[in-house]
Enzyme design. Structure first.
Site, PDB file in Angstrom:
ATOM      1  N   LYS A  13       0.830  -1.203   0.000  1.00 45.47           N
ATOM      2  CA  LYS A  13       0.000   0.000   0.000  1.00 45.47           C
ATOM      3  C   LYS A  13       0.867   1.257   0.000  1.00 45.47           C
ATOM      4  O   LYS A  13       0.626   2.191  -0.774  1.00 45.47           O
ATOM      5  CB  LYS A  13      -0.939   0.011   1.201  1.00 45.47           C
ATOM      6  CG  LYS A  13      -1.908   1.195   1.191  1.00 45.47           C
ATOM      7  CD  LYS A  13      -2.804   1.194   2.409  1.00 45.47           C
ATOM      8  CE  LYS A  13      -2.064   1.632   3.644  1.00 45.47           C
ATOM      9  NZ  LYS A  13      -2.949   1.810   4.826  1.00 45.47           N
ATOM     10  N   ASP A  19      -6.707   1.621   0.904  1.00 47.29           N
ATOM     11  CA  ASP A  19      -6.729   1.756   2.360  1.00 47.29           C
ATOM     12  C   ASP A  19      -8.139   1.434   2.854  1.00 47.29           C
ATOM     13  O   ASP A  19      -8.980   0.947   2.103  1.00 47.29           O
ATOM     14  CB  ASP A  19      -6.285   3.157   2.777  1.00 47.29           C
ATOM     15  CG  ASP A  19      -7.316   4.220   2.434  1.00 47.29           C
ATOM     16  OD1 ASP A  19      -8.243   3.938   1.631  1.00 47.29           O
ATOM     17  OD2 ASP A  19      -7.212   5.336   2.968  1.00 47.29           O
TER      18      ASP A  19
END
Length: 231
Positions: free
Chosen positions: A120, A138
């Site tokens: 991420k 997220d």
């Protein structure tokens, strides 16, 4: 959500926020990387409070290393997992200084090899700093993708894969920022603000706490992508 609905979905988000970007404060690639590393289990507001104090003192790998563990930890103390983050920022700074001439690498494998940098974080840096068409999923994006029917998936990777497959190509570069801002301010976790949502009528969410407001729905709809997207 079908192809035409997804296109309309992003046309509206793009018209509402023509130039979306991260809310993390940074002036260099290294500052962005560190800020994203610090944002794990912390809010952007909280991270910005820390970096406003830290970066005037140390904002390069060499300066961070010179600061040392105890001093760096004192700056990060208000953040979740601050001890682990301190160690990771120091270790990453050491690698960047000695292996990459203090520059943030424009390569996923290199980024993910840095301590404290997962998929991420790497995606955020690749997209925000290097403008690569990747998707950092997220909690906000995971929620929006599933709740709206845009890209359902049971895992973060599944949602990322679906978004990469289904987001219209002309909107892919900025899709991460549009979705995270929509999730942060409108499609909120506990009480989505459906009455003020510009894509409410396109959304598959069946438990809307309030009906779509025609004053907002479709207000920002545009017949084609904005000029900055078409480039």
């Amino acid at each position: 959500m079908n192809k035409s609905t997804r296109l309309e979905f992003f046309q509206r988000l793009a018209a509402q926020r023509p130039e979306p970007t991260t809310e993390l404060l940074y002036d260099s690639g290294f500052e962005l990387l560190v800020a994203v590393m610090l944002s794990a289990q912390s809010t952007d507001v909280g991270v910005n409070k820390v970096t406003r104090r830290l970066y005037p003192v140390a904002n390069t790998p060499a300066q961070i290393l010179a600061l040392g563990e105890a001093a760096l930890e004192s700056y990060l103390r208000t953040l979740g997992l601050y001890r682990a983050k301190t160690k990771n920022v120091l270790a990453t700074s050491h690698i960047l200084l000695n292996k990459y001439a203090s520059e943030v690498p424009e390569d996923r494998a290199a980024l993910e090899s840095l301590p404290g940098v997962g998929r991420k974080t790497a995606n955020v840096v690749l997209n925000t700093l290097f403008r690569q068409p990747v998707m950092a999923v997220d909690t906000h994006i995971f929620r929006v993708a599933n709740r709206t029917g845009l890209a359902p998936g049971k895992t973060v990777l599944a949602v990322e894969t679906q978004l990469m497959k289904h987001v219209p190509k002309d909107y892919l570069i900025d899709a991460h920022h549009w979705l995270i801002l929509h999730g942060r301010y409108t499609c909120k976790a506990r009480k989505p603000d459906c009455g003020a949502c510009i894509v409410c009528d396109l959304c598959d969410y069946r438990s809307k706490p309030e009906p779509c407001n025609p004053e907002f729905t479709g207000k920002f709809s545009t017949p084609e992508a904005p000029a900055h997207v078409q480039q």
